[in-house]
Design an enzyme around this catalytic site. Structure first.
Site: not given
Ligand code: SAH
Length: 283
Positions: A71, A186, A50
């Protein structure tokens, strides 16, 4: 047992041809990969990854084909159903398939949907959890998602749904009352609406808020603000997603726990930001 991961004392599972392992890559820092993730990266024929998976993590799978299935909200991207069916195809071709997702695959990552499609198509799967950005990302900013003096619960919320809108199903009044600390994924696109909903639900405009972008990567940035000022402060800062938004007094703990700044030689801003005395004193 495979020899793919030369670490002692564990019977490392084999990624067999025709299988799909759905695996969390953590929030960014490769050091936050699990050992199962590394074991998977070493064995995979193909890694379908991703947008939020750091490119450097793919270097752990040098022999595999790397397929981008990004995405990102608002940008043209592969459709979820197409991604899931592509995984089915790859598995049926007899590949060892690693589906690598940012953070944890089952936390706002549609991992549940992908696994369901795979199982509906009789593809054998293994799920490998990862460190979610809402926990590990905040830890890298010096913010503990729970702290005995702050919260007995924490709520993970998504700022937009499948359509890209703020989820209609969210009852912000109930969320606001139900949890001292909110961790919003998000949330940047609809920051204004979310902050307004929380204020309308009665949370004080002075309540601490932290916004952590690109958490755990070299590009990590942290903005400390309040519910009342967050929208203006984010606009002025120019910060861009991906971001984790933390609402609640646990953000104050950063004044003492910002370990990355301490490592650079800075001194803590406040050794006792909650005004509770030191733990050893308050037992
Ligand atoms: N499965 C992921 C979340 C996916 S949704 C998890 O468990 O972390 C995507 C959202 O995750 C982004 O829009 C943001 O809000 C957050 N996110 C993921 N990686 C991030 C990072 N390195 N720094 C800040 N926000 C992050």
């Amino acid at each position: 047992m495979t020899d793919s991961l030369s670490l002692p004392g564990h019977d490392w599972p084999e990624l067999k041809p025709g299988w799909v392992w759905l695996c969390g890559a953590g929030p960014g820092d490769p050091g936050l990969l699990t050992l199962h993730a590394v074991n998977a990266l070493r064995q995979a024929d193909v890694v379908v990854y991703d947008a939020l998976v750091q490119e450097s993590i793919l270097e752990w799978a040098p022999k595999a084909e790397h397929i981008y299935a990004g995405k990102r909200g608002g940008k043209p991207s592969a459709k979820q159903r197409d991604i899931s069916l592509h995984l089915v195809e790859l598995a049926r071709e007899g590949k060892r398939v690693l589906r690598l997702k940012g953070g944890d695959p089952f936390v706002f990552g549609r991992g549940g949907e992908e696994a369901q499609t795979l199982i509906q198509h009789d593809i054998p799967v293994r799920i490998i959890p990862g460190i979610s950005a809402g926990i590990g990302g905040l830890a890298y900013a010096g913010i503990p998602v729970t702290h005995r003096d702050v919260n007995q619960s924490v709520t993970f919320v998504t700022g937009h749904d499948q359509s890209g809108n703020t989820p209609q199903s969210l009852d912000w009044n109930a969320i606001s009352r139900g949890s001292q600390v909110l961790v919003i994924y998000m949330g940047m696109k609809h920051l204004d609406q979310i902050m307004t909903s929380l204020l309308e639900a009665g949370r004080p405009s002075s309540e601490p808020v932290a916004i952590v972008t690109n958490a755990t990567t070299d590009a990590q940035q942290v903005l400390e603000t309040t519910l009342g000022s967050a929208v203006a402060d984010v606009a002025a800062s120019g910060l861009e997603p991906p971001a984790i938004i933390c609402v609640g007094r646990s953000v104050l703990m950063r004044q003492v726990l910002d370990w990355q700044s301490l490592a650079k030689g800075e001194v803590p801003r406040n050794l006792d930001p909650l005004g509770r005395g030191r733990p050893a004193e308050s037992a």
